[in-house]
Design a protein around this motif. Structure first.
Motif, PDB file in Angstrom:
ATOM      1  N   ARG A   5       0.713  -1.123   0.102  1.00  0.00           N
ATOM      2  CA  ARG A   5       0.021  -0.017   0.083  1.00  0.00           C
ATOM      3  C   ARG A   5       0.805   1.164   0.035  1.00  0.00           C
ATOM      4  N   GLY A   9       1.267   4.542  -2.787  1.00  0.00           N
ATOM      5  CA  GLY A   9       1.145   5.707  -2.212  1.00  0.00           C
ATOM      6  C   GLY A   9       2.322   6.414  -2.829  1.00  0.00           C
ATOM      7  N   THR A  26      -5.409  10.089   4.169  1.00  0.00           N
ATOM      8  CA  THR A  26      -6.331   8.835   3.680  1.00  0.00           C
ATOM      9  C   THR A  26      -5.943   7.708   4.327  1.00  0.00           C
ATOM     10  N   LEU A  27      -4.620   7.288   4.569  1.00  0.00           N
ATOM     11  CA  LEU A  27      -3.940   6.091   5.387  1.00  0.00           C
ATOM     12  C   LEU A  27      -4.593   5.992   6.698  1.00  0.00           C
ATOM     13  N   LEU A  36      -6.133   1.132  -0.414  1.00  0.00           N
ATOM     14  CA  LEU A  36      -5.564   2.356  -0.325  1.00  0.00           C
ATOM     15  C   LEU A  36      -6.293   3.028  -1.803  1.00  0.00           C
TER      16      LEU A  36
END
Length: 552
Positions: A5, A9, A26-27, A36
């Protein structure tokens, strides 16, 4: 799993599609079981195509666009429709012992292994967008069904009496297909139009109607009957308009449809309004308000009393803004009561009343009862007459916050409309807190947008408002946007806050031009100005803004 993930990103940040701040937010805020990529899509930070291009680079799996891909129909028997839908996969071609498949998630090794075991082929995967796969599944897998249905038509015609409609009859499958097509395409309305020799099915996508399919005339009766049964309407009544509602699941998603029938010379026309319950439009911050307007709206909603009006023509997204405002106010300390015709979205924790003129429950009589229920916030679906307006004003003057809609072209004409209805100017001045006027415009498709030089007309329009423009964005047309160059819609807003100076102008019955000058002095961002700002940001086009807003 976490490292993969993080790598995705990092790739998105490196390619300039995402900021570090957006990634970290977001995470930290997304649910643990959500990927994600899906979380970023849900927030609108990236498009599906952008995500796929990065995944293609990250995984080394080729990306395929199915829009014009020459798919071999013989392969449709290799992967059954249910399996294709469940795993979001589409067979592309066969070479020796290898089967090439497009998937929305080519990392789903369980689905790939199942497919390998059930078909006996070695599976070669490529990656395609979810929407692209759903659209292609609907397009190719439904062809056989359609022929099957047409074959049964003759038999149906011979049986003159009403044919039996069971769960697997052609008409049931046809209606299900029309609904799933429309929802996959994110349509807001579905039209069934009877003509002299045929029946047209049209869908409205991003505000524009387009033909979806053409059906033979003899299917009209069964199609109408099926929709009426679903909407709990009287199937024997053909001469009077009827209204109904369908609650169903399409592609495992809850869907609410408002159905309306209208008798025409060629039979009943049916319009189904799709109410998307999973939409993010319940969040005020997602509606496209610019910073200044958003702060003004928040301020209006935080007041304990007064009337806040949301205005615009039919289909300008007034209901979405109204519900988003209610959502913001919806806490345990608030007693919120609404009266609507009809109730569009059901909100948890809000007491919603539906107008029923058959038993004498009108906006006015319902409002009188609401005032005895100790409300903090009252929402009136629409102010249609003097009586409703007077009770709304009385409610706002006795310490209630009242939200409602009005059909006017801009925020200033709402003030004059209330006075034209016969409301005393001093009551308008003392009760009205503010007016939010809005229009919907289509957004430029982010996947095929290109920068262009502005034309002379565009430069002139910007110059007239004291603004400059160096480049504009337009979509060239791609598979994501169905070759239209636009995908999705955004609202243009005009937020008028009532001030002491405004109140004096209304009380002195001064002309509309004085009201406009005062609004300009107070730095009101008019609809056109908000549209021009969104053109500068590359969100929409000049053509769209001019279609929605009159230029003086």
């Amino acid at each position: 799993m976490r490292t993969q993930r993080k790598r995705l990103g990092d790739l998105l940040v490196e390619s300039g599609l995402l900021t570090n701040e957006q990634l970290e937010t977001t995470l930290s805020e997304k649910p643990l079981d959500q990927k994600l990529g899906d979380a970023l899509l849900h927030r609108g930070y990236i498009t599906e195509l952008q995500l796929i291009e990065v995944l293609e680079f990250q995984l080394g799996i080729p990306h395929v666009s199915l829009y014009r891909y020459p798919i071999d129909p013989k392969l449709l028997t290799v992967i059954p429709k249910e399996l294709a839908k469940q795993n979001l996969m589409m067979p592309l071609k066969k070479e020796d012992s290898r089967l090439f498949v497009a998937m929305a998630d080519p990392m789903d090794y369980y689905a790939i292994e199942d497919l390998r075991l059930s078909t006996g082929f070695d599976i070669e995967t490529s990656i395609a967008t979810k929407d692209d796969i759903i659209r292609t599944i609907n397009k190719y897998y439904d062809v056989d069904d359609s022929f099957e249905e047409m074959m049964q038509d003759d038999a149906q015609q011979e049986a003159e009496e009403e044919p039996e409609i069971n769960d697997d009859s052609p008409v049931v499958r046809l209606v299900n297909r029309i609904l799933s097509h429309a929802i996959a395409e994110k349509a807001s309305d579905i039209h069934i139009d009877p003509h002299e020799t045929k029946v047209m099915v049209r869908v409205r996508i991003d505000g524009i109607l387009r033909v979806e399919r053409q059906l033979p005339k003899h299917m009209q009766g069964m199609l109408t009957a099926r929709i009426k049964i679903l909407a709990n309407m009287d199937i024997t009544e053909h001469r009077m308009p009827q209204d109904g509602r369908i609650k169903t699941n399409v592609e495992f998603r809850p869907v609410d449809l408002r159905v309306s029938t209208l008798p025409t010379i060629y039979g009943e026309k049916i319009v189904m309004r799709v109410l998307d319950l999973s939409s993010s439009l319940n969040d005020l911050s997602q509606l496209g308000f610019n910073k200044v307007n958003y702060q003004r709206v928040e301020k209006l909603l935080s007041r304990p009393n007064g009337i806040v009006l949301i205005t615009g023509p039919t289909g300008s997204g007034k209901s979405s803004t109204l519900y988003a405002g209610l959502n913001k106010l919806n806490t345990e300390e608030m007693n919120i009561i609404t009266i609507e015709d009809p109730v569009e979205y059901q909100l948890e924790g809000v007491n919603q009343i539906q107008v029923n003129s058959n038993v004498g429950l009108t906006f006015a009589s319902g409002l009188r009862s609401i005032l005895r229920q100790d409300p903090n916030v009252i929402m009136i679906g629409e102010i249609r007459d003097k009586e409703t307006a007077e009770i709304a004003i009385r409610a706002s003057l006795t310490g209630h916050l009242v939200l409602s809609t009005l059909h006017t072209n801009d925020s200033l004409s709402s003030l004059t409309r209330l006075i034209d209805m016969g409301i005393e100017p001093f009551l308008v001045a003392s009760s009205l807190s503010g007016v939010v006027s809005q229009r919907l415009v289509r957004k430029v498709c982010r996947d095929c947008a290109v920068e262009e030089e502005p034309v002379k007309r565009e430069i002139d329009i910007f110059a007239k408002r004291g603004l400059s423009i160096h480049h504009v964005k337009r979509g060239r047309g791609c598979a994501s946007c169905n070759m239209t160059g636009y995908k999705g819609r955004i609202a243009l807003h005009e937020v008028l806050t009532m001030t002491e100076e405004m109140k004096k102008i209304i009380l002195n019955d001064e002309p509309y031009s004085t009201l406009k000058e005062t609004a300009q002095k107070q730095k009101t961002i008019f609809l056109l100005d908000d549209g021009l700002l969104k053109i500068r940001q590359g969100i929409t086009t000049t053509e769209e803004v001019l279609r929605a807003v009159l230029v003086e």
